[in-house]
Motif scaffolding. Structure first.
Motif, PDB file in Angstrom:
ATOM      1  N   SER A 230     -72.725  96.635  -8.404  1.00  0.00           N
ATOM      2  CA  SER A 230     -73.999  96.144  -7.881  1.00  0.00           C
ATOM      3  C   SER A 230     -74.311  94.735  -8.355  1.00  0.00           C
ATOM      4  O   SER A 230     -74.877  93.924  -7.602  1.00  0.00           O
ATOM      5  CB  SER A 230     -75.136  97.103  -8.261  1.00  0.00           C
ATOM      6  N   LEU A 233     -72.205  92.431  -6.360  1.00  0.00           N
ATOM      7  CA  LEU A 233     -72.689  92.432  -4.992  1.00  0.00           C
ATOM      8  C   LEU A 233     -73.957  91.600  -4.868  1.00  0.00           C
ATOM      9  O   LEU A 233     -74.153  90.876  -3.880  1.00  0.00           O
ATOM     10  CB  LEU A 233     -72.947  93.871  -4.534  1.00  0.00           C
ATOM     11  N   ALA A 234     -74.834  91.649  -5.868  1.00  0.00           N
ATOM     12  CA  ALA A 234     -76.059  90.842  -5.852  1.00  0.00           C
ATOM     13  C   ALA A 234     -75.718  89.353  -5.863  1.00  0.00           C
ATOM     14  O   ALA A 234     -76.349  88.554  -5.160  1.00  0.00           O
ATOM     15  CB  ALA A 234     -76.942  91.194  -7.046  1.00  0.00           C
ATOM     16  N   SER A 237     -74.327  88.444  -2.475  1.00  0.00           N
ATOM     17  CA  SER A 237     -75.404  88.414  -1.489  1.00  0.00           C
ATOM     18  C   SER A 237     -76.201  87.119  -1.598  1.00  0.00           C
ATOM     19  O   SER A 237     -76.537  86.485  -0.590  1.00  0.00           O
ATOM     20  CB  SER A 237     -76.316  89.631  -1.689  1.00  0.00           C
ATOM     21  N   ALA A 240     -74.157  84.350  -0.137  1.00  0.00           N
ATOM     22  CA  ALA A 240     -74.167  84.390   1.319  1.00  0.00           C
ATOM     23  C   ALA A 240     -75.474  83.827   1.867  1.00  0.00           C
ATOM     24  O   ALA A 240     -75.490  83.077   2.844  1.00  0.00           O
ATOM     25  CB  ALA A 240     -73.960  85.821   1.799  1.00  0.00           C
ATOM     26  N   GLU A 241     -76.585  84.160   1.195  1.00  0.00           N
ATOM     27  CA  GLU A 241     -77.888  83.659   1.631  1.00  0.00           C
ATOM     28  C   GLU A 241     -77.970  82.143   1.462  1.00  0.00           C
ATOM     29  O   GLU A 241     -78.472  81.428   2.335  1.00  0.00           O
ATOM     30  CB  GLU A 241     -78.995  84.328   0.838  1.00  0.00           C
ATOM     31  N   CYS A 251     -75.130  86.276   6.605  1.00  0.00           N
ATOM     32  CA  CYS A 251     -74.968  87.698   6.882  1.00  0.00           C
ATOM     33  C   CYS A 251     -76.328  88.292   7.216  1.00  0.00           C
ATOM     34  O   CYS A 251     -77.250  88.264   6.397  1.00  0.00           O
ATOM     35  CB  CYS A 251     -74.375  88.413   5.666  1.00  0.00           C
ATOM     36  N   ASP A 254     -78.358  91.303   5.009  1.00  0.00           N
ATOM     37  CA  ASP A 254     -77.501  91.649   3.870  1.00  0.00           C
ATOM     38  C   ASP A 254     -76.435  92.681   4.244  1.00  0.00           C
ATOM     39  O   ASP A 254     -76.161  93.630   3.503  1.00  0.00           O
ATOM     40  CB  ASP A 254     -78.326  92.179   2.692  1.00  0.00           C
ATOM     41  N   SER A 255     -75.829  92.518   5.400  1.00  0.00           N
ATOM     42  CA  SER A 255     -74.789  93.442   5.842  1.00  0.00           C
ATOM     43  C   SER A 255     -73.673  93.514   4.812  1.00  0.00           C
ATOM     44  O   SER A 255     -73.071  92.504   4.449  1.00  0.00           O
ATOM     45  CB  SER A 255     -74.214  92.967   7.183  1.00  0.00           C
ATOM     46  N   LEU A 256     -73.399  94.731   4.316  1.00  0.00           N
ATOM     47  CA  LEU A 256     -72.364  94.902   3.292  1.00  0.00           C
ATOM     48  C   LEU A 256     -71.010  94.427   3.801  1.00  0.00           C
ATOM     49  O   LEU A 256     -70.307  93.683   3.116  1.00  0.00           O
ATOM     50  CB  LEU A 256     -72.284  96.370   2.879  1.00  0.00           C
ATOM     51  N   ILE A 259     -70.881  90.607   3.858  1.00  0.00           N
ATOM     52  CA  ILE A 259     -70.797  90.002   2.520  1.00  0.00           C
ATOM     53  C   ILE A 259     -69.403  90.192   1.931  1.00  0.00           C
ATOM     54  O   ILE A 259     -68.802  89.252   1.400  1.00  0.00           O
ATOM     55  CB  ILE A 259     -71.868  90.610   1.597  1.00  0.00           C
TER      56      ILE A 259
END
Length: 401
Positions: A230, A233-234, A237, A240-241, A251, A254-256, A259
């Motif tokens: 996690s 992943l944060a 994310s 990506a933002e 994305c 926040d599409s897994l 990402i």
């Protein structure tokens, strides 16, 4: 053999696995899980002892720490290896850039040394590290340091061990087997510190790292989801933002898959300066503490280094698995290493403790004082003379003391 160092991949993939350059990173805990490991991958977790003195150009980088023996009260020196390296000149050791980057911070804890011999925790001898150097190119690469190659220079020449030669790789070397030799973690119990050797296969010099490791995005995603990642992943994310805010494709919601796809597609071997090695049938596997260890083979009767361990990943069952990314010696790095191999100590015979030259205190700077150089302090400017302090180091002291 198991080679890496938690430091190397930790910069980029903390929580996935890494190369543990930091002495505190003796290994990563292995969690249970559903992830399968086939028979071929089981075979790569093995190496053999590399005890021969003919391999003593390959040694450990470690910290020498003083500790009091509780039983005897005597002060003893303990050696804590954190990386591996190879002598390529009389006073130059080739290693990974991320290993080099940890040297000065660790100099605050103790003496940073190059250990000669089979056992890095009980080396046959040690030589203090005097200076460091980093290969040019700091952008990109699997661990985010660009060309992950560096050198450490020693404060004494080693004249009784033949340095290894250095060379680049070519596409003709793909599918060729090399030797991996290092001092890193050897099993899931974090056994480490002795020199191990194993054979590994050069698989690729270009391409997406995770595609080379897993074969497909689906297999990569399955691996990613078998453990709580996690925190990583944060970070992905947020990245990506940020890229979306800069006008690049973002994305949605926040599409897994999106990402992870960005992560999968974005980790590409640095053209001409990285290679994917191992994960073949019968191959050994590098692990924590093997950061900076060489990819070698004998050619023309001489041991030749073609790259150094940079990074890798783990599975739920194995602390290190799926092969290794090596930083290789492309043209600019090769030129850097060849120049570094001829390094001459700017301090000459001047020691860190120093000497008095009349009223002048002359000494060489220590590793944690920046670039290696001679300094001269005229004590007469302070109405003092040159002498020694309570530790025996050169100092300005009051006349008559």
């Amino acid at each position: 053999m198991r080679t890496i160092s938690k430091l190397h991949l930790g910069f980029l993939l903390a929580g996935i696995s890494a190369s543990c350059l930091l002495p505190a990173c003796s290994g990563a805990p292995v969690e249970g899980g559903e992830e399968s490991v086939d028979s071929a991958s089981q075979e790569i977790i093995g190496g053999v002892d590399a005890r021969s003195n003919a391999l003593d150009a390959i040694g450990s980088l470690g910290v020498a720490l003083e500790a009091v023996n509780e039983e005897t009260g005597a002060v003893e020196v303990q050696y804590r290896p954190f990386c591996s390296g190879t002598l390529i000149g009389k006073s130059t050791v080739l290693t990974a850039k991320h290993c080099v980057d940890a040297v000065r911070p660790m100099a605050a804890e103790g003496r940073v040394v190059f250990g000669v011999g089979f056992d890095g925790k009980h080396p046959d001898r040690t030589v203090d590290v005097a200076e460091i150097g980093r290969a040019p190119g700091d952008e990109g690469g699997f661990v985010g340091l660009g060309r992950d190659v560096g050198v450490v220079h020693l404060d004494e020449e080693i004249t009784d061990i033949e340095p290894a030669a250095i060379d680049d790789l070519s596409d003709a070397d793909i599918h060729t087997r090399f030797a991996a030799i290092g001092y890193g973690v050897q099993d899931n119990d974090d056994t480490s510190g002795t020199r191990k050797a194993g054979s590994v296969t050069l698989q690729a010099r270009e391409g997406k790292v995770f595609e080379l490791m897993f074969g497909s995005f689906e297999a990569f995603k399955q691996w990613f989801m078998t453990r709580d990642r996690s925190e990583l992943l944060a970070r992905l994310s947020a990245k990506a933002e940020a890229e979306g805010n800069e006008g690049e494709d973002a994305c949605a919601e926040d599409s897994l898959d999106c990402i992870l796809r960005m992560f999968y597609d974005g980790n590409v071997l640095l053209a001409g300066y990285e290679a994917f090695v191992g994960a073949g049938k019968g191959d050994a596997q590098t692990c924590y503490g093997d950061s900076g260890s060489p990819l070698v083979r004998m050619a023309g009767g001489k041991l030749r280094v073609h790259g150094v361990v940079s990074g890798g990943i783990s599975t739920n069952q194995l602390a290190c698995d799926y092969g290794t990314v090596y930083a290789t010696l492309g043209p600019e790095v090769l030129a850097f290493a060849k120049k570094a191999s001829t390094w001459s100590d700017p301090c000459g015979d001047t020691a860190i403790d120093g000497v008095c030259e009349g009223f002048t205190a002359t000494r060489c700077t220590a590793l944690d004082e920046g670039p290696r150089r001679v300094t001269k302090t005229d004590c007469s400017l302070l109405g003092q003379t040159c002498g020694q302090d309570e530790t025996g180091a050169v100092a300005c002291v009051d006349p008559g003391n």
